[in-house]
Design an enzyme around this catalytic site. Structure first.
Site, PDB file in Angstrom:
ATOM      1  N   HIS B 201       0.984  -1.142   0.129  1.00  0.00           N
ATOM      2  CA  HIS B 201       0.174  -0.041   0.087  1.00  0.00           C
ATOM      3  C   HIS B 201       0.826   1.156  -0.197  1.00  0.00           C
ATOM      4  O   HIS B 201       1.492   1.504   1.093  1.00  0.00           O
ATOM      5  CB  HIS B 201      -0.967  -0.039   1.257  1.00  0.00           C
ATOM      6  CG  HIS B 201      -2.360  -0.971   0.753  1.00  0.00           C
ATOM      7  ND1 HIS B 201      -2.055  -2.198   0.520  1.00  0.00           N
ATOM      8  CD2 HIS B 201      -3.527  -0.466   0.623  1.00  0.00           C
ATOM      9  CE1 HIS B 201      -3.260  -2.533   0.421  1.00  0.00           C
ATOM     10  NE2 HIS B 201      -4.264  -1.627   0.291  1.00  0.00           N
ATOM     11  N   ARG B 221      -4.594   3.004   4.878  1.00  0.00           N
ATOM     12  CA  ARG B 221      -3.952   4.050   3.958  1.00  0.00           C
ATOM     13  C   ARG B 221      -4.394   3.376   2.417  1.00  0.00           C
ATOM     14  O   ARG B 221      -4.535   2.047   2.563  1.00  0.00           O
ATOM     15  CB  ARG B 221      -2.552   3.848   3.822  1.00  0.00           C
ATOM     16  CG  ARG B 221      -1.725   2.539   3.877  1.00  0.00           C
ATOM     17  CD  ARG B 221      -0.402   2.542   4.252  1.00  0.00           C
ATOM     18  NE  ARG B 221       0.452   3.777   3.883  1.00  0.00           N
ATOM     19  CZ  ARG B 221       0.812   4.683   4.769  1.00  0.00           C
ATOM     20  NH1 ARG B 221       0.751   4.418   6.119  1.00  0.00           N
ATOM     21  NH2 ARG B 221       1.721   5.637   4.343  1.00  0.00           N
ATOM     22  N   ALA B 242     -11.979   1.850   5.397  1.00  0.00           N
ATOM     23  CA  ALA B 242     -10.814   1.020   4.706  1.00  0.00           C
ATOM     24  C   ALA B 242     -10.219   1.909   3.615  1.00  0.00           C
ATOM     25  O   ALA B 242     -10.482   2.980   3.598  1.00  0.00           O
ATOM     26  CB  ALA B 242     -11.879  -0.179   4.073  1.00  0.00           C
ATOM     27  N   HIS B 243      -9.169   1.045   2.983  1.00  0.00           N
ATOM     28  CA  HIS B 243      -8.356   1.703   2.149  1.00  0.00           C
ATOM     29  C   HIS B 243      -9.111   2.379   0.806  1.00  0.00           C
ATOM     30  O   HIS B 243     -10.062   1.859   0.409  1.00  0.00           O
ATOM     31  CB  HIS B 243      -7.094   0.742   1.573  1.00  0.00           C
ATOM     32  CG  HIS B 243      -7.737  -0.497   1.119  1.00  0.00           C
ATOM     33  ND1 HIS B 243      -6.938  -1.302   0.249  1.00  0.00           N
ATOM     34  CD2 HIS B 243      -9.037  -1.103   1.080  1.00  0.00           C
ATOM     35  CE1 HIS B 243      -7.786  -2.599  -0.096  1.00  0.00           C
ATOM     36  NE2 HIS B 243      -9.006  -2.163   0.410  1.00  0.00           N
ATOM     37  N   ASN B 244      -8.444   3.634   0.523  1.00  0.00           N
ATOM     38  CA  ASN B 244      -8.976   4.112  -0.588  1.00  0.00           C
ATOM     39  C   ASN B 244     -10.515   4.958  -0.513  1.00  0.00           C
ATOM     40  O   ASN B 244     -11.043   5.260  -1.525  1.00  0.00           O
ATOM     41  CB  ASN B 244      -8.876   3.552  -1.975  1.00  0.00           C
ATOM     42  CG  ASN B 244      -7.382   3.266  -2.571  1.00  0.00           C
ATOM     43  OD1 ASN B 244      -6.697   2.374  -2.091  1.00  0.00           O
ATOM     44  ND2 ASN B 244      -7.199   4.431  -3.399  1.00  0.00           N
TER      45      ASN B 244
END
Lengths: 359, 359, 359
Positions: B201, B221, B242-244
């Protein structure tokens, strides 16, 4: 460390039925116990499991002797409380690590005004702010942070990295597990001209005697007054108790339960895992909530509720049974529609006989 | 610390109706206030609660004077915004602890390359890695860990034991509560020959101005780019982003909410507790999600959704009302079947008159 | 850092279709990529998204060349595994921070009896108790607390402020994210004379090789024996695994999942976010649970379940479709009732012709 069954029986004040000369080397649950293990029969409902158990010895209550004898050839040890006896023998074979006695480590960061009772351990890496009072025989583990003005009773255990914000009070024999956070500001804002303005939270959290709080659980401070966790209540990991909740005595909340703000519970309330309770809800004493329930209204004393939205268990059962048969019901209705249409045709045919030409 | 009502009225720019010589000693909610307390009437819906309140004084808006007078004999203090006035008086009686001014404690672990703005406090036990830039007047509490390359604006508060992984950016006036974790790697793997292979990530987390993040909340991240929390958004405890994900401005998420990866929200989105949102979902501005909703599809602007799976509120209401009457519906259908069967018999009987013997 | 497409193609062992002289400066997802970005086509289902992508170059598999050419004028780079190639190019443009090599910081608190493998980093502020054994090349970040008797394999990463209670064992290449808590006492009490009495938890937690555990996740120790997380299993943030669970190999649990005590899963089990599993449940290998499912019974191998209570996917789909049409069904039944009543009147009218007066 094999131990003669007679010694174990003596340890728990039990009476042996069967061979008195066998040796036991460990405890194990009913289903995993082998010939050298001792297990226990919790109640008569577990008799079928006992039948397939290969345990060498079984702790049983007086009332279940006959049933146990019919179910197993294992040596029986008759005791008042088989579970209690099992726990006692478990710690005989698997002794707990003794409580450390390190005193106050110089690598802890402790404000000058802190008062510390006799026998209290403070590990390196703990931080204790001004005007904190700690009782006797407390254990303050590494990474614990205690904000200014907190008051702790005797025999309190704060596991690593848990955090008390300022002015929190804990009774005696309170256990707080690692990573739990007590006394963060409640989630309260005024919405003014398109922005959320934080409402200062001037209240506190009061945790009474014998409460245990799980790892990474969060209990927010009140706006005014106190968020309260009543005496003897046990809270599992990752639970959220919001600002101004007043939780009664001897409640038990499984993990990931969430209470929104200003809820109240009576005594002996039990929540399964992942239950969510909306704000300002009152839950009566001895009520029980099934796992994952979503509670949007008050719950009376002694009631058992589950579901989302939560309802009384018998009603929910009836609803869910009906729900599972819903596709069948649709088929029934379709069938009925056909039948009725066919009947209607017959009726129409009967009542309007073929017309002759008007000519 | 009793205070004359006239002083309190002056403090909040209010006008007294009733006795001007009483003394008030604390604030309290409507239902808990006694004769020496001042409370407030949030809006006219609370009038019934005011009737049973024993408060000595009540903050009211101009519009509610008549109704309040009909409901209570308490002294009224007329103000523009009763809640704001209440908060002001609350902090008069219960002054907040002043912000500490400890500067940079030598027991904090701070890399040589760290830049620190004026007026920033860094407590013992905080750890700040290389290339970090801290703005002015920040508070970095004990046990906080800031990874390399992080950028913080001014007036940021990081409560004890919260963690920023590397290269995270925080705007000004951001508050992060104890135990929160910002910037852990997203939960992303490639599944290759029966094993999960971690996807690195390389992205970051960007938290804009005036965001507040609750205790033990986790924000992962991005794989590429940034997970974003928009300006003014408030997030409660134990929430997962969560991510994004790209969360808009002035959102408010209650505790234990979870957003899976790559979701987007507009501005002023509100989520009740324990809401779950599947990955790649878009939620329009000003949408509201009821507690415990399970969101599996996009949600339009200004919509109110709830349920599992979540649907528009009016539709859900209709479904739930129908659901609650499902057992009745089954009874109705059974009854209908009986009736139809009986009718059919009658019809059959009519149309096939007793047959004579063919003989 | 623009890079010639030919160099990138060489890096990932790919073949260029289209202009070989363009320059690429970053990676981006299909939908966000611009003319200077390279993206990837995961599978043929994403072809419609490719049509609207403005990416300069696209990594594709051999099988999708024709479809990709029909969808985009971008340069194609043909590779075996587009996602793997994308990840490789991503870390070319966005190099990961290299692993630090700080050795053992003197500000860490490490008991004299601790054994530490070569190449292991221990940051300031970490605390490691007696009789701990750490493998080679481990990273023990600030604020980590490792209790007495723990055993760690090689290449283990413990992110800041995570906590291992005593006597926990971790395999090699285990990653535990910030704030996670491994080995807190299970939530087990005996209820005696109106009080909950803690059952000592003499067991442990065993985490096998290649497991990754998310931020603020909690895994409780067993009463007897071990709570087990099988090899290669990946667990997201804020997950709860209760005492005595035995989780199989290569499971993947999204965030906020909760397993109550003594559950067992096979290999390759997948859980969406916020799934809750009641105690003593067995879940077969390769089973998949939809997000927010509430599991109250065993789940067979390879089954896909969802819902609350969880059921097989096809059955749930049928139930939910029926549920959504429930208001229509009620209307149908009402209509039928009317029709039947009308028919009955007609029948009655027919069969009881107007009676003459008996006079």
């Amino acid at each position: 460390m094999a131990t003669a069954i007679s010694i174990l029986a003596e340890l728990v004040g039990g009476r042996i039925i069967g061979a008195t000369d066998i040796s036991i080397s460990d405890v194990a649950p009913l289903q995993k116990a082998g010939a050298a293990d001792i297990t226990y029969l919790e109640d008569s409902k577990k008799i079928t499991k006992l039948k397939t158990s290969t345990a060498g010895a079984v702790l049983v209550a007086e009332a279940n002797i006959a049933a146990a004898q019919a179910a197993t050839a294992a040596v029986l040890v008759v005791v008042k409380d088989p579970q209690a006896a099992f726990v006692q023998i478990m710690t005989h074979f698997r002794p707990l690590r003794p409580r450390a006695s390190i005193g106050i480590d110089h690598r802890a960061v402790i404000a000058a005004s802190v008062k510390i009772g006799d026998g209290t351990n403070i590990w390196p890496g703990a931080t204790i702010a001004d005007d904190v009072v700690l009782g006797k025989n407390c254990d303050i583990h590494p990474g614990v942070v205690i904000g200014p003005g907190c008051r702790l009773g005797d025999n309190v255990t704060l596991h690593p990295n848990c955090v008390l914000y300022h002015d929190i009070s804990l009774g005696s024999r309170v256990i707080i597990h690692a990573g739990a956070v007590i006394g963060a500001d409640g989630f309260g804002y005024r919405f003014v001209q398109g922005e959320f303005i934080r409402i200062p939270h001037t209240g506190t959290v009061r945790i009474e005697d014998d409460v245990e709080i799980g790892a990474c659980t969060t209990i927010d401070r009140a706006m005014v007054g106190a968020t309260v966790i009543g005496r003897g209540t046990k809270i599992d990991n990752l639970v959220m108790i919001a600002h101004n909740c007043e939780i009664g005595r001897h409640n038990a909340f499984a993990s990931q339960v969430g209470f929104a703000g200003s809820c109240r519970t009576g005594d002996y309330v039990r929540c399964g895992g992942q239950v969510g309770v909306a704000d300002h809800i009152t839950i009566g004493s001895q009520a029980a909530l099934g796992g994952k329930s979503g509670v949007m209204g008050d719950i009376p004393e002694k009631a058992t509720y589950y579901g989302y939205p939560a309802g009384p268990d018998m009603e929910q059962l009836r609803l869910h049974l009906a729900f599972r048969k819903l596709p069948d019901l649709r088929d029934q209705v379709k069938e009925l529609e056909k039948t009725v249409k066919a009947m209607q045709k017959r009726l129409d045919a009967e009542q309007s006989p073929p017309q002759r030409d008007a000519a």
